[in-house]
Design a protein around this motif. Sequence first.
Motif, PDB file in Angstrom:
ATOM      1  N   ARG A  66       0.829  -1.206   0.000  1.00 48.08           N
ATOM      2  CA  ARG A  66       0.000   0.000   0.000  1.00 48.08           C
ATOM      3  C   ARG A  66       0.867   1.261   0.000  1.00 48.08           C
ATOM      4  O   ARG A  66       0.546   2.253  -0.666  1.00 48.08           O
ATOM      5  N   ARG A  67       1.951   1.212   0.727  1.00 50.20           N
ATOM      6  CA  ARG A  67       2.864   2.360   0.756  1.00 50.20           C
ATOM      7  C   ARG A  67       3.520   2.580  -0.605  1.00 50.20           C
ATOM      8  O   ARG A  67       3.736   3.725  -1.032  1.00 50.20           O
ATOM      9  N   SER A  68       3.856   1.477  -1.289  1.00 52.80           N
ATOM     10  CA  SER A  68       4.438   1.595  -2.633  1.00 52.80           C
ATOM     11  C   SER A  68       3.501   2.349  -3.565  1.00 52.80           C
ATOM     12  O   SER A  68       3.924   3.215  -4.341  1.00 52.80           O
ATOM     13  N   ARG A  69       2.227   2.010  -3.485  1.00 51.20           N
ATOM     14  CA  ARG A  69       1.237   2.688  -4.333  1.00 51.20           C
ATOM     15  C   ARG A  69       1.208   4.184  -4.038  1.00 51.20           C
ATOM     16  O   ARG A  69       1.161   5.010  -4.958  1.00 51.20           O
ATOM     17  N   LYS A  70       1.264   4.553  -2.772  1.00 49.95           N
ATOM     18  CA  LYS A  70       1.246   5.964  -2.401  1.00 49.95           C
ATOM     19  C   LYS A  70       2.464   6.698  -2.956  1.00 49.95           C
ATOM     20  O   LYS A  70       2.354   7.824  -3.454  1.00 49.95           O
ATOM     21  N   VAL A  71       3.647   6.059  -2.863  1.00 46.81           N
ATOM     22  CA  VAL A  71       4.864   6.675  -3.405  1.00 46.81           C
ATOM     23  C   VAL A  71       4.738   6.854  -4.916  1.00 46.81           C
ATOM     24  O   VAL A  71       5.130   7.887  -5.475  1.00 46.81           O
ATOM     25  N   ALA A  72       4.186   5.850  -5.592  1.00 50.71           N
ATOM     26  CA  ALA A  72       3.995   5.938  -7.044  1.00 50.71           C
ATOM     27  C   ALA A  72       3.085   7.108  -7.403  1.00 50.71           C
ATOM     28  O   ALA A  72       3.329   7.825  -8.383  1.00 50.71           O
ATOM     29  N   GLU A  73       2.067   7.329  -6.598  1.00 53.82           N
ATOM     30  CA  GLU A  73       1.100   8.388  -6.889  1.00 53.82           C
ATOM     31  C   GLU A  73       1.698   9.781  -6.728  1.00 53.82           C
ATOM     32  O   GLU A  73       1.474  10.654  -7.575  1.00 53.82           O
ATOM     33  N   TRP A  74       2.453  10.006  -5.662  1.00 52.10           N
ATOM     34  CA  TRP A  74       2.923  11.373  -5.423  1.00 52.10           C
ATOM     35  C   TRP A  74       4.278  11.688  -6.050  1.00 52.10           C
ATOM     36  O   TRP A  74       4.617  12.849  -6.268  1.00 52.10           O
ATOM     37  N   LYS A  75       5.045  10.636  -6.377  1.00 54.52           N
ATOM     38  CA  LYS A  75       6.390  10.889  -6.884  1.00 54.52           C
ATOM     39  C   LYS A  75       6.583  10.490  -8.342  1.00 54.52           C
ATOM     40  O   LYS A  75       7.322  11.160  -9.080  1.00 54.52           O
ATOM     41  N   TYR A  76       5.938   9.404  -8.777  1.00 53.10           N
ATOM     42  CA  TYR A  76       6.265   8.837 -10.088  1.00 53.10           C
ATOM     43  C   TYR A  76       5.129   8.874 -11.105  1.00 53.10           C
ATOM     44  O   TYR A  76       5.230   8.248 -12.156  1.00 53.10           O
ATOM     45  N   ASP A  77       4.067   9.585 -10.832  1.00 56.54           N
ATOM     46  CA  ASP A  77       2.980   9.725 -11.790  1.00 56.54           C
ATOM     47  C   ASP A  77       3.544  10.291 -13.100  1.00 56.54           C
ATOM     48  O   ASP A  77       4.180  11.344 -13.120  1.00 56.54           O
ATOM     49  N   VAL A  78       3.321   9.583 -14.198  1.00 57.24           N
ATOM     50  CA  VAL A  78       3.914   9.962 -15.480  1.00 57.24           C
ATOM     51  C   VAL A  78       3.498  11.368 -15.919  1.00 57.24           C
ATOM     52  O   VAL A  78       4.266  12.076 -16.594  1.00 57.24           O
ATOM     53  N   GLN A  79       2.302  11.792 -15.544  1.00 59.67           N
ATOM     54  CA  GLN A  79       1.855  13.137 -15.929  1.00 59.67           C
ATOM     55  C   GLN A  79       2.732  14.206 -15.274  1.00 59.67           C
ATOM     56  O   GLN A  79       3.067  15.218 -15.898  1.00 59.67           O
ATOM     57  N   LEU A  80       3.101  13.976 -14.015  1.00 58.40           N
ATOM     58  CA  LEU A  80       3.963  14.931 -13.310  1.00 58.40           C
ATOM     59  C   LEU A  80       5.369  14.950 -13.903  1.00 58.40           C
ATOM     60  O   LEU A  80       5.970  16.020 -14.078  1.00 58.40           O
ATOM     61  N   VAL A  81       5.897  13.761 -14.213  1.00 56.71           N
ATOM     62  CA  VAL A  81       7.242  13.662 -14.794  1.00 56.71           C
ATOM     63  C   VAL A  81       7.293  14.359 -16.152  1.00 56.71           C
ATOM     64  O   VAL A  81       8.202  15.152 -16.439  1.00 56.71           O
ATOM     65  N   ASN A  82       6.304  14.089 -17.003  1.00 56.39           N
ATOM     66  CA  ASN A  82       6.295  14.680 -18.340  1.00 56.39           C
ATOM     67  C   ASN A  82       6.089  16.193 -18.294  1.00 56.39           C
ATOM     68  O   ASN A  82       6.666  16.927 -19.096  1.00 56.39           O
ATOM     69  N   GLU A  83       5.262  16.652 -17.371  1.00 56.52           N
ATOM     70  CA  GLU A  83       5.022  18.096 -17.260  1.00 56.52           C
ATOM     71  C   GLU A  83       6.319  18.837 -16.945  1.00 56.52           C
ATOM     72  O   GLU A  83       6.599  19.900 -17.512  1.00 56.52           O
ATOM     73  N   LEU A  84       7.119  18.253 -16.050  1.00 59.90           N
ATOM     74  CA  LEU A  84       8.405  18.867 -15.716  1.00 59.90           C
ATOM     75  C   LEU A  84       9.316  18.906 -16.937  1.00 59.90           C
ATOM     76  O   LEU A  84       9.957  19.936 -17.217  1.00 59.90           O
ATOM     77  N   MET A  85       9.369  17.805 -17.683  1.00 63.66           N
ATOM     78  CA  MET A  85      10.224  17.771 -18.887  1.00 63.66           C
ATOM     79  C   MET A  85       9.787  18.799 -19.909  1.00 63.66           C
ATOM     80  O   MET A  85      10.617  19.500 -20.512  1.00 63.66           O
ATOM     81  N   LEU A  86       8.479  18.909 -20.130  1.00 64.32           N
ATOM     82  CA  LEU A  86       7.979  19.866 -21.112  1.00 64.32           C
ATOM     83  C   LEU A  86       8.310  21.302 -20.714  1.00 64.32           C
ATOM     84  O   LEU A  86       8.704  22.109 -21.560  1.00 64.32           O
ATOM     85  N   VAL A  87       8.155  21.602 -19.448  1.00 62.10           N
ATOM     86  CA  VAL A  87       8.491  22.947 -18.969  1.00 62.10           C
ATOM     87  C   VAL A  87       9.985  23.222 -19.163  1.00 62.10           C
ATOM     88  O   VAL A  87      10.370  24.304 -19.638  1.00 62.10           O
ATOM     89  N   GLU A  88      10.819  22.244 -18.831  1.00 60.72           N
ATOM     90  CA  GLU A  88      12.269  22.421 -18.954  1.00 60.72           C
ATOM     91  C   GLU A  88      12.704  22.545 -20.411  1.00 60.72           C
ATOM     92  O   GLU A  88      13.738  23.150 -20.702  1.00 60.72           O
ATOM     93  N   MET A  89      11.915  21.976 -21.339  1.00 62.82           N
ATOM     94  CA  MET A  89      12.226  22.090 -22.757  1.00 62.82           C
ATOM     95  C   MET A  89      11.616  23.341 -23.382  1.00 62.82           C
ATOM     96  O   MET A  89      11.791  23.587 -24.579  1.00 62.82           O
ATOM     97  N   GLY A  90      10.870  24.110 -22.573  1.00 64.21           N
ATOM     98  CA  GLY A  90      10.273  25.333 -23.089  1.00 64.21           C
ATOM     99  C   GLY A  90       9.026  25.104 -23.903  1.00 64.21           C
ATOM    100  O   GLY A  90       8.661  25.919 -24.753  1.00 64.21           O
ATOM    101  N   ILE A  91       8.333  23.962 -23.642  1.00 62.44           N
ATOM    102  CA  ILE A  91       7.106  23.637 -24.370  1.00 62.44           C
ATOM    103  C   ILE A  91       5.941  23.802 -23.398  1.00 62.44           C
ATOM    104  O   ILE A  91       5.843  23.081 -22.407  1.00 62.44           O
ATOM    105  N   SER A  92       5.067  24.750 -23.679  1.00 63.45           N
ATOM    106  CA  SER A  92       3.955  25.003 -22.765  1.00 63.45           C
ATOM    107  C   SER A  92       2.672  24.364 -23.268  1.00 63.45           C
ATOM    108  O   SER A  92       2.579  23.967 -24.413  1.00 63.45           O
TER     109      SER A  92
END
Length: 374
Positions: free
Chosen positions: A348-374
Amino acid sequence: MNTFLLIASFPDSLIRFRGALLRALVARNLNVHVAAPGLSGAQDVCEELEAIGVVPHEIRLNRTGMNPISDIGAVFDLWRLVRAIRPDYVLGYTIKPVIYGSMAAWLAGVPNRFALITGLGYAFTGEASGRRRLVRKLVQGLYRFGLSKACKVFFQNPDDEALFMEMDLMPANISSCVVNGSGVNIAEYSLAPLPDKPSFLLIARLLGDKGVREYAQAASLVKVKYPEVSFRLVGWIDGNPDAIGQSELDEWVSSGVIEFLGKLSDVRPAIADSTVYVLPSYREGTPRTVLEAMAMGRPIITTDAPGCRETVQNGYNGFLVPVQGVDALADAMVQFLDSPDLVTIMGRRSRKVAEWKYDVQLVNELMLVEMGIS
């Protein structure tokens, strides 16, 4: 309309590892292209790419070889493709697409050139002796030149970023950013009920550096006390010099230590049928299979190694063991067998970590911002 080119070394990774990023780029009204070797023989991948609005291109690129003539040809092929597409952004991931893609994009005058370091692989792991030492020096030199042509470099863990800086593999004027791996689609990899019988699972290319031998050795130790427990292995024999041999794999299977499931296009049923996920890797970028298992509510046993250690809080959602520590790996497995409640709690804890840290939407949003794509 701006154009984006993603360069990969393996067709299957485009959908599995970068599918969400490609969809995000299309949603932002970019003209999106991908390039990889082997796409002409991967009709299902091409059809899926085209269905989401992405244009696939076959390129000549030997993923594992170090033939200078072949690799020069690969740079030329990439340069021609880039000149034809004229992208505004280029992103390469894995060694050769990073190095040769950055070179080709620079030569073709692409204004926004990015590299994603997803792991260090054969050239950086293991003892630097013989052939591996030669490959390591060559790859480091190529990285140093290729990354000098990038505008920004993404890393999947802080250890890799620190190592590249320590080894002077990227110029001081090239900025870098650490992201939480490739992320995982937490809706697609949803919580799965635990099976009735305890079992362990490893999903990996069958390489020594993935800790496959340590997994088999630990399994044989645990089976002395718990002969009924299953130790499953999903993967395939790779062309990498560090690959596990077929005879070695056959011996594990015939002895009853390992249950080999082969290469699976969808690993979710295998994860759902396991109680604990194990990855005894020597080093990773951020292991995608661990994230998938975490999202499905499985506790993790992995190594206290770069990329792996970021996924587990020791004693919280799993256990960290030393690299090549067979006895420690077996002891961690036994802890879950002796205390089955840990599987539920840590899962259950693994699932929580996946949700707040590794959600693909959050990861991709950071990459897009860093690449200057809004």
